[in-house]
Every structure is written in C-alpha cells, then in structure tokens.
Design an enzyme around this catalytic site. Structure first.
Site, PDB file in Angstrom:
ATOM      1  N   TYR A 110       0.837  -1.198   0.000  1.00  0.00           N
ATOM      2  CA  TYR A 110       0.000   0.000   0.000  1.00  0.00           C
ATOM      3  C   TYR A 110       0.871   1.248   0.000  1.00  0.00           C
ATOM      4  O   TYR A 110       1.985   1.249   0.538  1.00  0.00           O
ATOM      5  CB  TYR A 110      -0.892   0.040   1.249  1.00  0.00           C
ATOM      6  N   TYR A 143      -0.037 -10.247   0.171  1.00  0.00           N
ATOM      7  CA  TYR A 143       1.038  -9.787   1.054  1.00  0.00           C
ATOM      8  C   TYR A 143       0.948 -10.514   2.397  1.00  0.00           C
ATOM      9  O   TYR A 143      -0.119 -10.978   2.813  1.00  0.00           O
ATOM     10  CB  TYR A 143       0.974  -8.270   1.256  1.00  0.00           C
ATOM     11  N   ARG A 178      -2.496 -12.457   3.065  1.00  0.00           N
ATOM     12  CA  ARG A 178      -3.794 -11.954   2.623  1.00  0.00           C
ATOM     13  C   ARG A 178      -3.958 -12.229   1.134  1.00  0.00           C
ATOM     14  O   ARG A 178      -3.055 -11.962   0.339  1.00  0.00           O
ATOM     15  CB  ARG A 178      -3.898 -10.438   2.843  1.00  0.00           C
ATOM     16  N   HIS A 223      -6.921  -8.525  -2.836  1.00  0.00           N
ATOM     17  CA  HIS A 223      -8.247  -7.983  -2.516  1.00  0.00           C
ATOM     18  C   HIS A 223      -8.273  -6.478  -2.741  1.00  0.00           C
ATOM     19  O   HIS A 223      -7.237  -5.801  -2.740  1.00  0.00           O
ATOM     20  CB  HIS A 223      -8.653  -8.293  -1.068  1.00  0.00           C
ATOM     21  N   HIS A 265     -10.424  -3.091  -1.240  1.00  0.00           N
ATOM     22  CA  HIS A 265     -11.368  -2.557  -0.265  1.00  0.00           C
ATOM     23  C   HIS A 265     -12.396  -1.697  -0.997  1.00  0.00           C
ATOM     24  O   HIS A 265     -12.050  -0.948  -1.919  1.00  0.00           O
ATOM     25  CB  HIS A 265     -10.649  -1.704   0.774  1.00  0.00           C
TER      26      HIS A 265
END
Length: 242
Positions: free
Chosen positions: A108, A147, A157, A160, A162
């Site tokens: 991110y 990640y 994870r 995906h 959000h």
C-alpha cells in the site's frame, strides 16, 4: 402478491462473529458487551452526500489517476465492474463507490506499510465513482498482489480490493473487501475463515467476466454490491461501518 419488505433484519448467521480466535486481532478489539441498534436522525439520513460535480472524470481509472505523464503502473490490468442493489434487487443510482488497494507487489502507498515490496511511483491505489441510473459502476485498475501479515507465522492476505459504498448520508456506509475468483489464498485466510456461511464468502468474490474483458488489454471481473438499507445494525458497532 405480497410486497417485499423495505428493510430486513441482519442475518447474524451469515456475518462473522466479532470474536474469532483464528483472526488474532479480533480477540483484542471485539466488543465485550451486546451490540445495540441506534435510530438515525433526520440529518444523518438526508445528508450530506456527494454529487457528480465532486468526481473527476478519471477518478475511477487507477491506471491513470496517479501516473506521471506518459507513464503507467506495473501489473496486470483489470476492470472491476458491477451494480449496487438493495435487498429487493432494485438499483441504487447516484451513490458514491470508493476503492483502495495495494499495488501489484502487494504494498500500500501508506507510511505504515513496511512490506519489502517496492512502491510503484505511478500507482496511488485509490479511486471513486458514482453509480449511474441503473446502479452501475466500474473501475479500471491494477490487480493487487498478495502480502504477508502478522497473524500466524505464515499468514498471507489474498489479493483484494477494499470497497466503500455510501447511502443517502455519511452515517450510512458499507465497507467490505472484494476477492478474486480462483485465488487459492482465499480459503487459507483467517479473516475469510471467520465467516461461517460459505455463500457469504462466495458473495465477496468477484467473478471472472470474459464478456467484459477487453482483448489484449484488461481482464474484467464482475462484482455486484447488495446493500441493506438505513435500519441495518451497526457494522463492528461503529457508524462508519453501517
């Protein structure tokens, strides 16, 4: 014929429990007392809301909206699209849909993300759009990478995105995550495994849509978002998750 109800009670058997030991952070932050429902005030129900004038034409194009001139982000180009509907399958027009995500390496653009994957200088990782009169939305973006996270020794994870959807006011907001069909990490993720209903898990997975795919350009995934209405119980006992 009986008219469908305007609002529905939340199905507690479909939603994950707040306390789920396999999802370690839920142990400390799960509520210790029974949840309560609060009646929204008139000001919460009626506004404020976003309008089309607040949205830039490329806000929904994450390939371009942060890139430098003549540059593009690295990764698999995808289209994420679908409709926002209520529980009676009626379209929700003119509602704000926002997304945020990791880049193709699984990182991110956030100062607290210390994963060793590199930052992509041409990818901001967030976008927004308004649904049209049929409740339709779409984004063009880069498929996010998986990640690691500090749940257990080898927890990862799944890829995906959000997603946030606003209702008729800021007190009405749904926040969720979108996974991708065929990802083997979905079934190993402790967050996903805390969801008791397999159909609810399936409802979080965007399906491959070859009809919407642009040849030699971008793979499409279709994901419809179903809202509950303003009398839904609070998500995680906070207004921002309703």
């Amino acid at each position: 014929m009986k008219k469908p109800a305007e609002f529905y009670q939340r199905d507690l058997g479909r939603h994950p429990p707040a306390y789920s030991p396999i999802y370690k952070t839920s142990v400390a932050r799960s509520p210790q007392y029974p949840l309560i429902s609060l009646q929204n005030s008139a000001s919460e129900i009626t506004g404020p809301v976003f309008g089309h004038n607040d949205i830039d034409p490329i806000d929904n194009d994450l390939i371009l909206n942060y890139a430098q001139p003549d540059e593009m982000p690295i990764g698999e180009r995808i289209i994420l699209h679908g409709r926002v509907l209520d529980e009676n399958a009626r379209p929700i027009p003119n509602t704000l849909v926002e997304i945020w995500q990791a880049n193709a390496g699984g990182r991110y653009r956030h100062k607290k993300d210390t994963y060793l994957a590199p930052i992509d200088p041409n990818f901001g990782g967030c976008g927004r759009t308004m649904t049209d009169e049929d409740g339709y939305y779409y984004f063009r973006t880069i498929k996010p990478g998986a990640y690691p996270w500090r749940n257990f020794v080898n927890s990862w994870r799944p890829a995906h995105i959000h997603v946030s959807v606003f209702g008729t006011g800021f007190a009405q907001r749904l926040i969720s995550q979108i996974y991708f069909e065929g990802d083997p990490l979905i079934q190993t993720c402790p967050m996903v495994k805390s969801i008791p209903d397999p159909d609810a898990v399936d409802a979080l997975i965007a399906k491959l849509d070859l009809n919407g795919t642009i040849p030699l350009d971008s793979i499409a995934y279709k994901f419809d978002i179903v809202l509950r209405g303003r009398r839904s119980t609070l998500f995680e006992n906070r207004l921002e998750g309703n």
